[in-house]
Design an enzyme around this catalytic site. Structure first.
Site, PDB file in Angstrom:
ATOM      1  N   GLU A 285       0.826  -1.202   0.000  1.00  0.00           N
ATOM      2  CA  GLU A 285       0.000   0.000   0.000  1.00  0.00           C
ATOM      3  C   GLU A 285       0.864   1.257   0.000  1.00  0.00           C
ATOM      4  O   GLU A 285       0.437   2.317  -0.436  1.00  0.00           O
ATOM      5  CB  GLU A 285      -0.909  -0.017   1.243  1.00  0.00           C
ATOM      6  CG  GLU A 285      -2.292   0.524   0.969  1.00  0.00           C
ATOM      7  CD  GLU A 285      -3.300   0.234   2.077  1.00  0.00           C
ATOM      8  OE1 GLU A 285      -4.488   0.228   1.777  1.00  0.00           O
ATOM      9  OE2 GLU A 285      -2.895   0.015   3.237  1.00  0.00           O
ATOM     10  N   HIS A 306       7.199 -27.085  -0.986  1.00  0.00           N
ATOM     11  CA  HIS A 306       6.552 -28.196  -1.688  1.00  0.00           C
ATOM     12  C   HIS A 306       5.448 -27.704  -2.612  1.00  0.00           C
ATOM     13  O   HIS A 306       4.631 -28.484  -3.083  1.00  0.00           O
ATOM     14  CB  HIS A 306       6.017 -29.210  -0.664  1.00  0.00           C
ATOM     15  CG  HIS A 306       7.119 -29.796   0.169  1.00  0.00           C
ATOM     16  ND1 HIS A 306       7.655 -31.046  -0.063  1.00  0.00           N
ATOM     17  CD2 HIS A 306       7.828 -29.265   1.196  1.00  0.00           C
ATOM     18  CE1 HIS A 306       8.631 -31.267   0.806  1.00  0.00           C
ATOM     19  NE2 HIS A 306       8.755 -30.202   1.579  1.00  0.00           N
ATOM     20  N   LYS A 420     -14.260   0.926  -3.825  1.00  0.00           N
ATOM     21  CA  LYS A 420     -15.335   1.384  -2.929  1.00  0.00           C
ATOM     22  C   LYS A 420     -16.370   2.170  -3.711  1.00  0.00           C
ATOM     23  O   LYS A 420     -17.576   1.998  -3.515  1.00  0.00           O
ATOM     24  CB  LYS A 420     -14.754   2.287  -1.826  1.00  0.00           C
ATOM     25  CG  LYS A 420     -13.866   1.586  -0.849  1.00  0.00           C
ATOM     26  CD  LYS A 420     -13.417   2.538   0.246  1.00  0.00           C
ATOM     27  CE  LYS A 420     -12.303   1.951   1.072  1.00  0.00           C
ATOM     28  NZ  LYS A 420     -11.656   2.915   1.942  1.00  0.00           N
TER      29      LYS A 420
HETATM   30  O1  PA5 Z   1      -3.332   1.607   5.827  1.00  0.00           O
HETATM   31  C1  PA5 Z   1      -4.447   2.080   5.712  1.00  0.00           C
HETATM   32  O2  PA5 Z   1      -4.666   3.280   5.891  1.00  0.00           O
HETATM   33  C2  PA5 Z   1      -5.640   1.209   5.389  1.00  0.00           C
HETATM   34  O3  PA5 Z   1      -5.275  -0.116   5.217  1.00  0.00           O
HETATM   35  C3  PA5 Z   1      -6.661   1.272   6.511  1.00  0.00           C
HETATM   36  O4  PA5 Z   1      -6.059   0.861   7.690  1.00  0.00           O
HETATM   37  C4  PA5 Z   1      -7.876   0.402   6.215  1.00  0.00           C
HETATM   38  O5  PA5 Z   1      -8.439   0.744   4.990  1.00  0.00           O
HETATM   39  C5  PA5 Z   1      -8.914   0.547   7.313  1.00  0.00           C
HETATM   40  O6  PA5 Z   1      -9.308   1.872   7.435  1.00  0.00           O
HETATM   41  P1  PA5 Z   1     -10.040   2.408   8.701  1.00  0.00           P
HETATM   42  O7  PA5 Z   1      -9.151   2.263   9.862  1.00  0.00           O
HETATM   43  O8  PA5 Z   1     -10.327   3.855   8.402  1.00  0.00           O
HETATM   44  O9  PA5 Z   1     -11.310   1.617   8.871  1.00  0.00           O
END
Ligand code: PA5
Length: 443
Positions: A285, A306, A420
């Site tokens: 990310e 394996h 989303k």
């Molecule tokens: O690293 C990030 O920002 C994302 O992976 C969020 O943690 C994830 O989308 C969850 O978001 P939130 O904590 O707002 O529910």
């Protein structure tokens, strides 16, 4: 924790790695001075050293309430609001804890998928079990987590009554905004704040990770101490050649520059499976944007030797491996001798299982190097809170530096919005009318 990059550097030459020195220094300064892109999300950088014993005690107090009143605690969260706690608890937990009695509540994770079966089966289990909920969402609006919390809140209130339920529901969210904050304030839940300047995937050392880990019965002070010591080891004033985060960022980017586009995180301990999942989110990310970024993959060895072992040994040569090696197990077991020796294994009799595992590791490393796969090795003395804290901060800082080396903003995640938008349009969410028709027409 020790980092050995020598066997990977041998593939490309020390000069190719040293080429990154100036950029690494610049990246470190940009992080330190807050002059990089994403500079409003640098709260993780000196987070470990800012954690006070008073704060740890507050977390422990809340954990105590949950432990005393619950036989199970559901941690609702996804992505960065889930994976850090899951990784640490899985790394410390007995592999068969779900079959054994325990003094601490059973920790369940939910809100990290939208599976009707998963939620139904969890709810079935929770019927008749005294459970509590830790609702974790920085934005406070994430669909997966919010649906799960809606179900759990009602169930908990039905089970205990509204007033008693308040004692065992804890919110970890933004200080002011989002539905999770509104609900927590309205209902009077105990709550913790996720600092504005700490992004989800860098938040394991905030209450997001610390509270579930403490409820599970682990030593969060030792976890934080490990991270604090690594923060010092990776300080900007530590020379590059002694700075593990800088070294890691340099070698992986030097390999990437030479066509090694996939990094495979390898472990030889099943308990580290979720550490790899956390790492994949952290690096994926943070770096995968602007059509750039090393693809983070992972395998669990020797299990996956394996299966994926064939590809790694012999497939396209675009990969390198980073192996997390644990020096010693927390238990002791040897291979028994057998009079008949039908399986021919008496040559192993008396040896520790862990020695066999280590020879598998060293043999694999040599085989993969011979097969053209550069190998980075990270070793920790044992699986415990302190060493996991070290690993967490090491990977976080390595990621911050590394993302800046490829000139992306490591601290945002614009790409996760695309699905989303389509999902909301397909579900006729108010406000998505315009997109809805066009999206549905494409199906
Ligand atoms: O690293 C990030 O920002 C994302 O992976 C969020 O943690 C994830 O989308 C969850 O978001 P939130 O904590 O707002 O529910």
């Amino acid at each position: 924790m020790k980092l050995d990059t020598s066997k990977a550097a041998a593939f490309i030459g020390a000069e190719a790695v040293a080429k990154f020195d100036a950029d690494i220094k610049a990246a470190q300064s940009a992080l330190e001075n807050g002059t990089c892109e994403g500079n409003d999300f640098l709260g993780w950088l000196h987070l470990p050293s800012s954690i006070t014993p008073v704060f740890i005690d507050e977390i422990k107090q809340t954990a105590k309430v949950l432990k005393e009143n619950c036989d199970a605690v559901v941690v609702a969260g996804i992505g960065g609001s889930y994976l850090g706690a899951k990784a640490v608890i899985a790394a410390l937990d007995d592999n068969f804890s779900w079959l054994k009695p325990s003094d601490s509540p059973r920790i369940l994770f939910a809100g990290n998928n939208i599976s009707e079966d998963y939620l139904t089966e969890m709810i079935d289990y929770l019927k008749g079990v005294r459970f509590g909920v830790i609702n974790i969402s920085k934005s406070g609006t994430t669909t997966e987590t919010a649906i799960t919390f809606r179900l759990l809140k009602k169930m908990c209130e039905d089970q205990r009554g509204k007033e008693e339920a308040k004692k065992v529901i804890v919110a970890i969210t933004d200080a002011k905004k989002g539905a999770a904050r509104t609900t927590a304030d309205k209902e009077g839940y105990k709550s913790f704040v996720i600092p504005d300047n700490v992004g989800g995937r860098f938040s394991v050392l905030t209450p997001v990770g610390l509270l579930p880990i403490a409820v599970a019965g682990y030593d969060i002070a030792a976890l934080v101490k490990g991270a604090q010591d690594m923060e010092a080891s990776c300080d900007i004033n530590v020379p590059l050649e002694e700075n593990p985060c800088a070294q890691y960022a340099a070698i992986r980017n030097a390999l990437y520059a030479q066509g090694k586009k996939i990094e495979i995180l390898v472990n030889y301990q099943p308990k580290l499976h979720f550490m790899s999942e956390w790492w994949k989110q952290l690096y994926g990310e943070s770096e995968g944007k602007d059509k750039k970024g090393i693809f983070p993959a992972s395998v669990d060895f020797s299990t996956d030797l394996h299966s994926m072992g064939q590809w790694i040994q012999d497939g396209e040569r675009t990969i390198f491996e980073t192996v997390i090696s644990v020096d010693a197990p927390n238990s002791s077991l040897t291979v028994p001798a057998d009079e008949e020796n039908l399986d021919g294994l008496n040559f192993l009799a008396g040896k520790h299982i862990d020695e066999v595992n280590h020879m598998a590791e060293l043999g694999t490393q040599l085989a993969h190097i011979d097969g053209g796969v550069p190998n980075i090795r990270i070793s920790i003395p044992k699986l415990d809170e302190y060493n996991l804290g070290q690993l967490i901060y090491f990977f976080e800082k390595g990621c911050g530096i590394s993302g800046l080396l490829i000139k992306v903003n490591p601290f945002n995640q614009p790409g996760v919005e695309a699905y989303k938008k389509n999902m909301f349009a397909l579900l006729d969410k108010p406000g998505y009318e315009a997109e809805s028709k066009a999206i549905k027409a494409r199906l």
